[in-house]
Write a protein that holds these residues in place. Structure first.
Motif, PDB file in Angstrom:
ATOM      1  N   PRO A 140       0.829  -1.215   0.000  1.00  0.00           N
ATOM      2  CA  PRO A 140       0.000   0.000   0.000  1.00  0.00           C
ATOM      3  C   PRO A 140       0.859   1.259   0.000  1.00  0.00           C
ATOM      4  O   PRO A 140       1.985   1.239   0.518  1.00  0.00           O
ATOM      5  N   ASP A 141       0.333   2.363  -0.546  1.00  0.00           N
ATOM      6  CA  ASP A 141       0.984   3.660  -0.380  1.00  0.00           C
ATOM      7  C   ASP A 141       1.050   3.951   1.108  1.00  0.00           C
ATOM      8  O   ASP A 141       0.097   3.690   1.828  1.00  0.00           O
ATOM      9  N   GLY A 142       2.172   4.477   1.548  1.00  0.00           N
ATOM     10  CA  GLY A 142       2.269   4.845   2.962  1.00  0.00           C
ATOM     11  C   GLY A 142       2.699   3.702   3.869  1.00  0.00           C
ATOM     12  O   GLY A 142       2.791   3.878   5.082  1.00  0.00           O
TER      13      GLY A 142
ATOM     14  N   THR B 174      -2.816  -7.685  -1.267  1.00  0.00           N
ATOM     15  CA  THR B 174      -2.789  -7.772  -2.732  1.00  0.00           C
ATOM     16  C   THR B 174      -4.025  -8.518  -3.249  1.00  0.00           C
ATOM     17  O   THR B 174      -4.663  -8.099  -4.217  1.00  0.00           O
ATOM     18  N   ALA B 175      -4.386  -9.608  -2.553  1.00  0.00           N
ATOM     19  CA  ALA B 175      -5.535 -10.415  -2.986  1.00  0.00           C
ATOM     20  C   ALA B 175      -6.846  -9.636  -2.821  1.00  0.00           C
ATOM     21  O   ALA B 175      -7.697  -9.656  -3.711  1.00  0.00           O
ATOM     22  N   LEU B 176      -7.009  -8.939  -1.708  1.00  0.00           N
ATOM     23  CA  LEU B 176      -8.251  -8.190  -1.476  1.00  0.00           C
ATOM     24  C   LEU B 176      -8.392  -7.064  -2.483  1.00  0.00           C
ATOM     25  O   LEU B 176      -9.466  -6.813  -3.014  1.00  0.00           O
ATOM     26  N   ARG B 177      -7.265  -6.401  -2.771  1.00  0.00           N
ATOM     27  CA  ARG B 177      -7.348  -5.295  -3.713  1.00  0.00           C
ATOM     28  C   ARG B 177      -7.649  -5.811  -5.120  1.00  0.00           C
ATOM     29  O   ARG B 177      -8.456  -5.236  -5.856  1.00  0.00           O
ATOM     30  N   ALA B 178      -7.000  -6.938  -5.466  1.00  0.00           N
ATOM     31  CA  ALA B 178      -7.246  -7.516  -6.792  1.00  0.00           C
ATOM     32  C   ALA B 178      -8.708  -7.943  -6.923  1.00  0.00           C
ATOM     33  O   ALA B 178      -9.281  -7.919  -8.014  1.00  0.00           O
TER      34      ALA B 178
END
Ligand SMILES: [Zn+2]
Length: 389
Positions: A159-161, A272-276
């Motif tokens: 994530p950013d940040g 990564t999986a949740l965002r995808a």
């Protein structure tokens, strides 16, 4: 009933190093005032020069293999298979003590402890400053070996940040002592590393989690061998203090949902999986606790459970920390705003002990109105091994 002061007197007359030294050959350890060597309880060779399992100091001992420790009386009980009273007699018996002498001894012990505490606090503060300097010497991940490690080898995004930076030439140091007993540092390696900032309970940087990268090595992590002992050294290290700390990967001001896992790669895999999958991550924070112990805290004293299959080297049933938390011990603090807490389990270590640790973490962080659940990967896996396999 033997008085506490006559037990203290018995311990003072029988330093652990003297008693253990009759059974095994001990040598000076890297920490001041400590002796290390083979263990009087489990080691087959009492004079082995390379054994480091057993460590003792004035009035205590621990063994990493036996996962046991205590005072000199406990050592004699275990070694000679004696009851408490018999062990006291074995050591010369309890003697009545002079109250004035007791008081003097208690005062001296309190002064020693205060001096030790001050020294430890000074060391922690100096270490925190060094961590801050390394952090300042590091930069964004883009275009570095750390980016390649995360994206290409671990197949994760961040994530950013996220409290992650790349250091181009992070020293791998061994902390020891020179002949005069002064602290010394020996440089074993220098190279690219992923730095993760550990935020302490007060939110200030308390330490660093470091992963040395070698893109040519298996799994992209440095495979370092100690130049004199030939021992394989871990590619990951924590500097500074970990207790009650966390690494914030996905930040949210007052999160209502919080994921906490043990490893950085595990948590990034879930991110990564949740965002995808297009899941909304507003109000969601994702942290790592660095160790499961730091997620669950210590078990209450009475909370010990016999392991179904593991035995101590002496053949006794191994007792492992149980599900009741010791709320006074340090662990990751979960913000009051969190209503949905997801703990990420790990399928690749001993399942029995891990389940107890996660049960303890659930009880520790349970609050009225909060949902607490542990998510498990399939047996033998962690979340990341599922995506890179
Ligand atoms: Zn042992």
């Amino acid at each position: 009933m033997i008085s506490e002061s006559s037990l203290a007197d018995l311990r003072a007359r029988n330093p652990v190093s003297d008693v253990a030294g009759k059974w095994v050959s001990l040598r000076r350890g890297s920490r001041k005032g400590r002796l290390i060597g083979p263990c009087p309880l489990h080691s087959p060779d009492p004079h082995a020069k390379d054994s480091t399992a057993f460590e003792c100091w004035g009035d205590g001992w621990v063994c990493a293999r036996c996962q046991d420790g205590g005072d000199v009386i406990r050592l004699v009980q275990l070694r000679e298979r004696l009851g408490f009273r018999e062990a006291v007699d074995w050591l010369g018996g309890a003697q009545e003590t002079d109250p004035a002498e007791d008081e003097r001894r208690a005062r001296a012990a309190a002064e020693r402890k205060a001096a030790d505490d001050a020294k430890n606090a000074a060391f922690r503060e100096a270490e925190r400053k060094r961590c801050w300097e390394f952090w300042q010497g590091a930069g964004p991940l883009a275009g570095t070996p750390v980016e390649a490690y995360l994206r290409e080898i671990r197949r994760v995004d961040w994530p950013d940040g996220a409290a992650l930076r790349a250091h181009p030439a992070m020293p791998y140091l061994e902390h020891g002592q020179d002949e005069a007993g002064r602290t010394s540092w020996r440089l074993l390696h220098e190279g690219p590393a992923m730095l993760a900032a550990i935020a302490g309970p007060d939110g200030r940087m308390a330490g660093l989690h470091i992963t040395w990268i070698d893109l040519d090595a298996p799994k992209g992590k440095l495979a370092l061998v100690h130049p004199t002992t030939g021992e394989k050294l871990p590619a990951k290290k924590v500097r500074g203090s970990l207790a009650g700390g966390r690494i914030e990967l996905l930040r949210a001001a007052s999160p209502c949902r919080l994921f906490i896992g043990e490893g950085i790669e595990t948590v990034l895999t879930v991110f990564t999986a949740l965002r995808a999958a297009g899941r909304c991550l507003d109000g969601t924070a994702m942290w790592t606790s660095i160790s499961l112990g730091n997620l669950a805290g210590k078990a209450a004293d009475h909370s010990r459970v016999p392991h179904p299959s593991e035995r101590t080297p002496a053949g006794r049933v191994k007792q492992v920390p149980g599900p009741e938390p010791d709320m006074d011990s340090a662990a990751v603090p979960v913000p009051d705003s969190v209503m949905d807490l997801r703990l990420l389990g790990d399928g690749d270590s001993d399942p029995f002990t891990t389940r107890l640790t996660m049960a303890r973490a659930e009880r520790r962080h349970m609050r009225q109105g909060r949902r607490v659940a542990t998510c498990w990967p399939p047996a033998g896996h962690d979340f990341n091994s599922m995506v890179v396999a």
